[in-house]
Motif scaffolding. Sequence first.
Motif: not given
Length: 819
Positions: A194-196, A210-211, A277-283, A340-345
Amino acid sequence: MRAPPGGPLEVAVHAEPSAFGMGDGSSARPEWTDGLRRFHLYAFGSVAGEERALAPLRSLAPEAAQRLWRARALVHAVVRRWDQARRWSEGADFRQLSGWSWMGAGNTYAWAYSRRRGQASPALDLATLAEEALVPGPAPQVDDAAPACVQPSRWHWLSDQLRHDGLLDQPLLRDCPAFEAWADEPSLETLEILYVAASGRAVESLFGHVLLRLVRRDDPSRVRGPSFDTQVQLVALTGAERPGPEYAWRGLTGGYQLALITTTFGDLRRELLEGEQRGIRRFRLNLTASERRRALERIWELERVGYSRYFFFGHNCADALVDLVDAALEGGRRAPRAGPWPLSPAGALDALRTVRAGDRPLLEPMPGELQSTQLQALDAERRRASAALALLDGAGPQDRDALLRVDRALRSSDAAARARAYAALERWLDRTMPEGSEALREAAYRYLDDSVRIERYAVDASTARRRKVQLSALALGDLHLPTGAEEAAARQRLFQDEAALQGRWAVLDRAASLDDALEAAPKRPYFPEELEDLQRAAAAERAFLRATEAQARAVARHFARVDAWALRRRQETERVAREAAGLLGATTGSGLLRSSAGVAAGWPGGDPRLVLRSALLSEPLGERRLHGFRSTSEVELMSGELELSTGPPRIRASRLTALAFRTVLRDAQVEWRSPADALGWGFQLSADSLEDVSRARASAELIAALQPEPGGAFLALGLGPSLRVQMSPVLEPRAGLRASISERSQLGPVALVASATLDSAMGLDRLFEHLADINIAAEVTAGQAGAGKTIVLRPEVSWRWASDAAVVDLRAAFVAELR
């Protein structure tokens, strides 16, 4: 034992005492000398700080315990030899289980290791694990308390490795009833990521979250409410610490513990969909049955003993989730990391998308976003407007005027006015429905049903404001609020007794419990503006209650024959179909690490130029991305452009955007408090140069979106203050206004993009200087470039004017972009 790899194994016995009768790695009590040739044993000494190692052995008599630890010592020695020969502990599969890297063990929790010595190196981690696995303690009264049941993924790995190498005949695993009941593999259909959606409400949520979600099959033989579906979150344990400089500093420097928490969908809905109030996409994750089993084992284990240092720009929720998925994958597959870049959602989604699962990608988008109640309200506004038109067409002149008055009141931000309007709506229905057609009756039901959905959002929004007011007004006094470290310690104590843990009842609605506690807690007197927020919240609740009561009476009187369930299914089917159509035209990856190169020709003279662009993150307004922001938002982070003139080469122009954000997503009308609430907003921090003049700029704007559409097309007008400092050839500050217009439309496979800005500012000399920029481009997708990237060809024409540099520049360019 008699012939381990590496030649004869010598064992030296010493009279000096040492914990567990084994060495501690010091020069006084080494474990080995002469490489791994001679292993040293000691007399049994006192043991301190080894609760994890001793907990499973509480029932053993001292003599039996010493025999067990002697046997474990010899296993330790032999396994170290085999590990040296086969290099087990150097493999990525094993090292990932404890997060081993060049910096040491990622898992900082002592109970994640069979004994503390295992925290020193991967080789000692493996050897101490083998000690406990091959020479187990007495069977516990509750099987689920056995180490093999608490840490199934580590035992599973050791068992598979030893059997693969012919050193073990039977698996080491055992029956674990609590885990099997929780995993419930026959009912598990798939795992979803789930991508918030990113939020601008707090800095820590700007780039989303992400979760993991466990999706169960429908089973007619048992009732399983969706609110109880398991959600897996990897979060920083911050306790009751409030956002602020210290809070941010700890998040940036590893001052919090990152832990895995399983929760219910009910909790997730209250926190994210209704509260933030944050929508969530599904993968969907395309895992095999055995990989799903490995993922379940890993989740179970990490919830009990998985703790690591949290770094917002390093080891965050996205990085930890990719580690979890990697641990479940078979065949040596791993998600790539972008240097070396930080990993974002969004970057985590990009990385997982590149992994293959047979002939499909590991990660696949699914239509059917989990909508926040705000997004539901915006959809309901559009549907209600359509239903209102149908009602107006079928009503007489007098009824039409009455309905217009009701509709105007129901769109008001005054909750009391809306509550009164529902009584007027009931009277209107009583007057018009008895003689109305079935089509008119369904339109009236849709109008009322969507009004109730909008009122529900108004309640959620006011509840969030009320909770914020109550938190701010808490009279803390001597009340001690738990820190992040205390929250982590309390959670660790909870999971140290598996038998007691299985007997605990869950708190079904933690958000409601928090509201009750806040209501009863001592508080300082409220400020006038806080009292106004509390009164608005109470009025919104009364309006929602009035709406639902009106709906109930109207259904009983007029809508008994309306199939409400079929109507809801049809609306949901239409929404999912729109999302599915949008997925087809969207770019797969996020806007991370974009780069492009092209050639341009200027006028007059047609001088050739080279155009280079790159960005750490760039997602312009209107772009549709499966892994990125919504098309109604724009984000630029460290985005730059360099224009080089050829023969002789020189930098003709440059641009750097340090940070920019724009959004045209407005709130529902019932939440408008001023005309500005109907507008979007944005800001920009940048620097640029043209010819020999360079300047730094900062601007903010309010944005009117004239035709925002779910598909990404829009026309936006912006206006706001602008500050700029001319850096060369002389230092000079200026202030003024910046106006902008942006447009994007889709014509089949081609996207047409146009933008124009005019920045007029006055300096100390009281003279206005103007900067203007117009750009018109077409974007055509040319194919895929691997690693989830898309090649886009972009012919463009631009016109720039800078009065302070006395420059007018017209150029045509052709750019190939990797996005």
